[in-house]
Write a protein that holds these residues in place. Structure first.
Motif, PDB file in Angstrom:
ATOM      1  N   ILE A 189     -28.781  20.719  -7.575  1.00 49.94           N
ATOM      2  CA  ILE A 189     -29.557  20.603  -6.336  1.00 49.94           C
ATOM      3  C   ILE A 189     -29.662  19.140  -5.913  1.00 49.94           C
ATOM      4  O   ILE A 189     -29.485  18.810  -4.735  1.00 49.94           O
ATOM      5  CB  ILE A 189     -30.952  21.236  -6.512  1.00 49.94           C
ATOM      6  N   ILE A 190     -29.942  18.257  -6.857  1.00 50.22           N
ATOM      7  CA  ILE A 190     -30.066  16.831  -6.537  1.00 50.22           C
ATOM      8  C   ILE A 190     -28.749  16.282  -5.999  1.00 50.22           C
ATOM      9  O   ILE A 190     -28.719  15.555  -4.995  1.00 50.22           O
ATOM     10  CB  ILE A 190     -30.541  16.040  -7.767  1.00 50.22           C
ATOM     11  N   ILE A 191     -27.643  16.617  -6.632  1.00 48.86           N
ATOM     12  CA  ILE A 191     -26.329  16.134  -6.189  1.00 48.86           C
ATOM     13  C   ILE A 191     -26.007  16.682  -4.805  1.00 48.86           C
ATOM     14  O   ILE A 191     -25.531  15.951  -3.925  1.00 48.86           O
ATOM     15  CB  ILE A 191     -25.223  16.517  -7.204  1.00 48.86           C
ATOM     16  N   THR A 192     -26.276  17.976  -4.577  1.00 51.70           N
ATOM     17  CA  THR A 192     -26.004  18.584  -3.276  1.00 51.70           C
ATOM     18  C   THR A 192     -26.824  17.914  -2.175  1.00 51.70           C
ATOM     19  O   THR A 192     -26.292  17.587  -1.104  1.00 51.70           O
ATOM     20  CB  THR A 192     -26.308  20.088  -3.315  1.00 51.70           C
ATOM     21  N   LEU A 193     -28.100  17.693  -2.436  1.00 50.03           N
ATOM     22  CA  LEU A 193     -28.949  17.044  -1.435  1.00 50.03           C
ATOM     23  C   LEU A 193     -28.504  15.608  -1.167  1.00 50.03           C
ATOM     24  O   LEU A 193     -28.503  15.161  -0.016  1.00 50.03           O
ATOM     25  CB  LEU A 193     -30.407  17.072  -1.881  1.00 50.03           C
ATOM     26  N   THR A 194     -28.122  14.904  -2.202  1.00 51.58           N
ATOM     27  CA  THR A 194     -27.659  13.525  -2.029  1.00 51.58           C
ATOM     28  C   THR A 194     -26.395  13.475  -1.173  1.00 51.58           C
ATOM     29  O   THR A 194     -26.289  12.649  -0.254  1.00 51.58           O
ATOM     30  CB  THR A 194     -27.387  12.879  -3.401  1.00 51.58           C
ATOM     31  N   ILE A 195     -25.471  14.370  -1.424  1.00 51.99           N
ATOM     32  CA  ILE A 195     -24.231  14.406  -0.644  1.00 51.99           C
ATOM     33  C   ILE A 195     -24.522  14.775   0.812  1.00 51.99           C
ATOM     34  O   ILE A 195     -23.978  14.162   1.739  1.00 51.99           O
ATOM     35  CB  ILE A 195     -23.216  15.378  -1.277  1.00 51.99           C
ATOM     36  N   ARG A 196     -25.412  15.749   1.027  1.00 51.53           N
ATOM     37  CA  ARG A 196     -25.740  16.150   2.397  1.00 51.53           C
ATOM     38  C   ARG A 196     -26.435  15.031   3.169  1.00 51.53           C
ATOM     39  O   ARG A 196     -26.135  14.791   4.335  1.00 51.53           O
ATOM     40  CB  ARG A 196     -26.616  17.400   2.405  1.00 51.53           C
ATOM     41  N   VAL A 197     -27.356  14.332   2.512  1.00 53.84           N
ATOM     42  CA  VAL A 197     -28.063  13.236   3.178  1.00 53.84           C
ATOM     43  C   VAL A 197     -27.090  12.115   3.514  1.00 53.84           C
ATOM     44  O   VAL A 197     -27.112  11.577   4.626  1.00 53.84           O
ATOM     45  CB  VAL A 197     -29.227  12.732   2.295  1.00 53.84           C
ATOM     46  N   CYS A 198     -26.223  11.773   2.581  1.00 56.05           N
ATOM     47  CA  CYS A 198     -25.224  10.723   2.855  1.00 56.05           C
ATOM     48  C   CYS A 198     -24.307  11.130   3.994  1.00 56.05           C
ATOM     49  O   CYS A 198     -23.983  10.316   4.870  1.00 56.05           O
ATOM     50  CB  CYS A 198     -24.409  10.421   1.599  1.00 56.05           C
ATOM     51  N   TYR A 199     -23.894  12.396   4.027  1.00 60.79           N
ATOM     52  CA  TYR A 199     -23.037  12.874   5.107  1.00 60.79           C
ATOM     53  C   TYR A 199     -23.745  12.774   6.457  1.00 60.79           C
ATOM     54  O   TYR A 199     -23.166  12.317   7.436  1.00 60.79           O
ATOM     55  CB  TYR A 199     -22.597  14.320   4.843  1.00 60.79           C
ATOM     56  N   LYS A 200     -25.000  13.208   6.492  1.00 63.04           N
ATOM     57  CA  LYS A 200     -25.755  13.150   7.748  1.00 63.04           C
ATOM     58  C   LYS A 200     -25.932  11.709   8.229  1.00 63.04           C
ATOM     59  O   LYS A 200     -25.806  11.418   9.416  1.00 63.04           O
ATOM     60  CB  LYS A 200     -27.136  13.800   7.576  1.00 63.04           C
ATOM     61  N   ILE A 201     -26.231  10.810   7.314  1.00 58.26           N
ATOM     62  CA  ILE A 201     -26.410   9.407   7.685  1.00 58.26           C
ATOM     63  C   ILE A 201     -25.118   8.824   8.241  1.00 58.26           C
ATOM     64  O   ILE A 201     -25.098   8.177   9.283  1.00 58.26           O
ATOM     65  CB  ILE A 201     -26.915   8.583   6.489  1.00 58.26           C
ATOM     66  N   ILE A 202     -24.024   9.075   7.556  1.00 58.57           N
ATOM     67  CA  ILE A 202     -22.726   8.545   8.008  1.00 58.57           C
ATOM     68  C   ILE A 202     -22.316   9.184   9.332  1.00 58.57           C
ATOM     69  O   ILE A 202     -21.784   8.520  10.225  1.00 58.57           O
ATOM     70  CB  ILE A 202     -21.654   8.720   6.928  1.00 58.57           C
ATOM     71  N   ALA A 203     -22.585  10.491   9.485  1.00 58.10           N
ATOM     72  CA  ALA A 203     -22.261  11.169  10.743  1.00 58.10           C
ATOM     73  C   ALA A 203     -23.048  10.569  11.909  1.00 58.10           C
ATOM     74  O   ALA A 203     -22.500  10.378  13.008  1.00 58.10           O
ATOM     75  CB  ALA A 203     -22.544  12.664  10.605  1.00 58.10           C
ATOM     76  N   LYS A 204     -24.306  10.265  11.688  1.00 56.37           N
ATOM     77  CA  LYS A 204     -25.100   9.633  12.745  1.00 56.37           C
ATOM     78  C   LYS A 204     -24.624   8.203  13.024  1.00 56.37           C
ATOM     79  O   LYS A 204     -24.632   7.763  14.177  1.00 56.37           O
ATOM     80  CB  LYS A 204     -26.591   9.607  12.357  1.00 56.37           C
TER      81      LYS A 204
END
Length: 65
Positions: free
Chosen positions: A45-60
């Motif tokens: 869960i921690i790894i999945t959330l970290t990857i999703r947050v990084c993706y969202k930040i980079i996408a923005k």
């Protein structure tokens, strides 16, 4: 001068050994922690959330949808 070339040929093997040693010593404690199912779930869960947050930040940052 031949000693220089011998050392130069040994360098890639040394570099691979250094990287392999770094990753083994870095990830060994993580593998020891992942022996129970509860910890595997938490870690996933921690790894999945970290990857999703990084993706969202980079996408923005680069303005993609």
């Amino acid at each position: 001068m031949s000693n220089f070339w011998v050392n130069l040929y040994k360098f890639p093997r040394f570099l691979i050994a250094v990287f392999l040693g770094f990753f083994l010593t870095t990830f060994q404690p993580i593998f020891k922690l992942l022996k129970s199912k509860k910890r595997i779930t938490t870690f996933s869960i921690i790894i999945t959330l970290t990857i999703r947050v990084c993706y969202k930040i980079i996408a923005k940052m680069i303005d993609i949808e």
